[in-house]
Design a protein around this motif. Sequence first.
Motif: not given
Length: 427
Positions: A259-263, A318-319
């Motif tokens: 949800k934070s954008g990590v694949d 989000a990294s």
Amino acid sequence: MSSDSTLSLEPLVMLPPDGGYGWVVVVTCFLMNLFTDGAIYTFGFYQKNMQDDFDKDSAAVALLASLCSGFYYVAAPVWSAVGNRWGFRTVSVVGALASGGALLACFFITQYAVFILVYGIVLGAASGGVYVATMISVGFYFERWRGVATSLTSCGSGVGILVMPLCYKAMSSYEGYTWRWILAFNASVFGVVVLLSLLLKPLQPVAMLCPHAVTSTLAALLHHSILTNSVFIVFAFTQVFVMMGYFTPYLFSQDQAVKSGVDPSVAEWILPTLGVANAVGRALSGVMCEVPGVSALVLSCITMSIAGIMVAITCLCASPIYQMFMASAYGFFIAPFMAMKSLILVDFLGIERLTNSFGLLLMFQGFAVMIGPPLSGWIHDITQSYHYVYLISGSLLFIASLLPYLMYPLSNYEQRKEIKQASRRSS
């Protein structure tokens, strides 16, 4: 006073061999923890698939996980009592058989209410028997190397969190795969645990000559209720705070990262990475506790405070690298406290109280686990964010890291109280 009146034959003294077959028990318990905790703690790997299949929200599925983990601990006093009566090999065999049966039944269950009953309660309580057997059995086999043996045994948990998701991932490539395959696989794993349990050979009591005054005092201490001991009470409430926040990274790290954008393909590795770091942390904590002057309690508290901070700031970035690092840091720094519980109990309460105190301690943990994950799921559903979930969980862990320092002055108080009671009885 004659020697006959001052010395008596005490037939129930256990002498830890500190080696020999004890190391076989360590390896056995390591593998049992690998399979058991690997099956229980990797719920987050297939949680989303289960949630979609049953069409439930996060709080409802978190309730299932919390019941399983909660009864894993709540049933501990019962398993401890059974172990005292029939031995911990029996406890482990029965627990593993019941766990495998529950998972196999869950493979076919389609009604969520029934699934909660079998997975949440039956599986949780049954698998807790395996955990109790592994952690207590090792404690009785060692004295000089108890810290190392205990930490190596508990390393199985971290390794299991790495190995089991890899097995799940391999299964997912087959045609027709569903998350229920994982249940069937875990059921077969508990069959292996049954066989491993047979290696938990109980120690035989050794007759020893003991001073009558010492044995009388020991008998008096054994009759003193653990629940009235202020040291135990503080440690028990510490467990409540810990376990309300402990499972957050295990349950939500993958979904939080996505949800934070990590694949998603990267997020799948967060939980195994946490498991590796946790195993390393558990192993190193045992070695550290063998260093003269190093306190298992202080080491656990310092590292847990760091773990709490890591959880609280997990959502700041989000990294993928940051998310991996935070999960690893949490797994590493929370490890000593989870691995050293039995050692801390022995340090403060004595080996003779280990079985009863460990069982009661896990019961406190269980009630906390039944509250923590559902509360976290509810907070997520209300806010549609994991920020507050991780912040609250991290804060609970940090608070918990401060409470055990009270055990030192309270231990002195309890010792003075017991000396006074013994003095009054002898006068």
